[in-house]
Design an enzyme around this catalytic site. Structure first.
Site, PDB file in Angstrom:
ATOM      1  N   ARG A 200       0.704  -1.150  -0.290  1.00 40.07           N
ATOM      2  CA  ARG A 200       0.090  -0.040   0.070  1.00 40.07           C
ATOM      3  C   ARG A 200       0.746   1.320  -0.027  1.00 40.07           C
ATOM      4  NH1 ARG A 200      -0.297  -4.923   1.489  1.00 40.07           N
ATOM      5  NH2 ARG A 200       0.187  -4.465   3.581  1.00 40.07           N
TER       6      ARG A 200
ATOM      7  N   CYS B  43      -6.520  -2.397   8.553  1.00 39.43           N
ATOM      8  CA  CYS B  43      -5.205  -1.880   8.070  1.00 39.43           C
ATOM      9  C   CYS B  43      -5.255  -0.223   7.828  1.00 39.43           C
ATOM     10  CB  CYS B  43      -4.770  -2.452   6.845  1.00 39.43           C
ATOM     11  SG  CYS B  43      -3.227  -1.313   6.079  1.00 39.43           S
TER      12      CYS B  43
ATOM     13  N   THR C 195      -2.982   2.262   6.681  1.00 41.00           N
ATOM     14  CA  THR C 195      -2.818   2.503   5.208  1.00 41.00           C
ATOM     15  C   THR C 195      -3.713   2.288   4.306  1.00 41.00           C
ATOM     16  OG1 THR C 195      -0.608   2.367   5.898  1.00 41.00           O
ATOM     17  CG2 THR C 195      -0.773   2.603   3.854  1.00 41.00           C
TER      18      THR C 195
ATOM     19  N   THR D 188       2.478   4.401   8.964  1.00 37.38           N
ATOM     20  CA  THR D 188       3.218   4.417   7.906  1.00 37.38           C
ATOM     21  C   THR D 188       3.716   5.653   7.018  1.00 37.38           C
ATOM     22  OG1 THR D 188       1.680   3.968   6.142  1.00 37.38           O
ATOM     23  CG2 THR D 188       2.982   1.800   7.353  1.00 37.38           C
TER      24      THR D 188
ATOM     25  N   LYS E 102       7.052  -6.967  10.030  1.00 37.51           N
ATOM     26  CA  LYS E 102       6.761  -7.718   8.833  1.00 37.51           C
ATOM     27  C   LYS E 102       7.753  -8.736   8.471  1.00 37.51           C
ATOM     28  CE  LYS E 102       4.115  -3.881   6.286  1.00 37.51           C
ATOM     29  NZ  LYS E 102       2.653  -4.390   6.263  1.00 37.51           N
TER      30      LYS E 102
ATOM     31  N   CYS F   4      -0.988   2.131  12.912  1.00 35.08           N
ATOM     32  CA  CYS F   4      -0.524   1.165  11.827  1.00 35.08           C
ATOM     33  C   CYS F   4      -0.471  -0.090  12.548  1.00 35.08           C
ATOM     34  CB  CYS F   4       1.162   1.360  11.328  1.00 35.08           C
ATOM     35  SG  CYS F   4       1.414   0.038  10.596  1.00 35.08           S
TER      36      CYS F   4
END
Lengths: 233, 233
Positions: free
Chosen positions: B45, B80, B82, B124, B164, B193
């Protein structure tokens, strides 16, 4: 791949988490594509097997499997040992393969100990009475020992009154039951109920002891491999 | 209810786990029925928002939302922040409601502090540049402060190179960034986030500090309530 889940909901959540954590991945896109049906309202499996309920969960799980197949799942897993009593009915409902948590767990136990003759099994009374593990182990020449009546009641208390109720598990009682299976000859003890996998994960019981095999951990690893991904070292 | 997930996979797994743990339930059947699509291969994203990639994740998530609606989901959530840059596109693709993690998080932050004027946002660089929080907060008269360039690079390291990538997060660095937002006037700091929610959950950062609001925790609670269930006390 698809997860016929909700049996129980906490074990399904742990299963998804385990698959993600155990996948060798450096970025989001390295992970498996999964569809997880957390179908909480499926009737209780043990209650039906023991005749305490007439609500048959088998057709519900078979229908869930069909829905996941239609959604596009190329293979299915069922992260519940007791529900494997209904495996034939579920597998017959779909054209895609259903990975068998019980067979995979017995196979892993045999990898852990060279000449496995006696396997200890911690499971629900439903799984025990339905002889889910006894049959899978017997098919490869392995005998099972299960907790005596008092210890089995303790196991059911941990599963139903503690984990499924969202309360802390009595880890000392859990260890005591495992020890007594070992005294009776169990070379490997299987956590054959995904609620017990939750206890093992919460208290980090697996890393230190290779003769404790967790069925949910085994299923997560086989799922990753079958989807063509690599298990994290 | 349906979860448009996989963005990222670990946050989706945590979201399912949070919903299960936060639901007031004494047995499996008291839990929510959920279908969770953990679609890992959705293009990144932030990379698209920043112009570093031409692969648009918007249409993929819109299609996922349609698939979940067809599966039978009566409302959808997208765990999420983002991805909420693409909310309008996703919401337009379906007839069922899409619960907005960003609006719900801003509303919760306002409940935490009586007269909220300044909100700190950890997110982010994609979420920051797309002004996802600035617009939602601005609509209710709240200003946002975001980390400076050095701290934002630290936040992105935690999200991409640590969470991640399945590695431990640098909690001390995380706390430093939060402290500097507070020095600049943030009355409440939002974890905007879901990878940062993973850090907060792993290190139990939320219980002790009511001025830290986790977007994933907020979304889990609103999901339970919207599904007609009760949040565990």
């Amino acid at each position: 791949m698809g997860v016929v889940g909700g049996v129980g909901p906490q074990a399904t959540a742990y299963f998804l988490d385990m698959v993600v954590r155990l996948t060798h991945a450096e970025r989001d896109q390295d992970h498996l594509d999964m569809v997880v049906l957390n179908h909480a309202r499926i009737p209780d499996r043990t209650a039906f097997i023991l005749g305490a309920s007439t609500e048959n969960p088998g057709p519900v799980m078979a229908q869930d499997a069909r829905r996941l197949e239609r959604f596009g799942a190329d293979f299915l897993v069922l992260p519940c040992n007791t529900a494997h009593h209904f495996t034939d009915e579920i597998a017959a409902a779909v054209d895609v393969p259903l990975v068998n948590i019980v067979e995979e767990t017995v196979a892993e136990a045999r990898r852990r100990v060279g000449d496995l003759r006696t396997l200890g099994v911690l499971a629900t009374t439903g799984t025990a009475r339905a002889e889910v593990y006894q049959r899978a182990a017997g098919a490869v020449g392995v005998d099972c020992v299960l907790p005596d009546e008092v210890d089995q009641a303790e196991v059911m208390r941990i599963i139903y009154e503690q984990v499924k109720a969202g309360l802390p598990a009595d880890v000392a009682a859990f260890r005591g039951v495992v020890d007594r299976l070992r005294e009776r000859g169990a070379q490997v003890v299987v956590l054959g109920c995904t609620e017990l996998s939750v206890v093992a994960a919460d208290h980090d019981l697996l890393a230190a002891d290779r003769t404790l095999v967790d069925s949910l951990d085994v299923l997560a690893r086989r799922t990753i491999e079958r989807a063509g991904h690599r298990v994290r070292d």
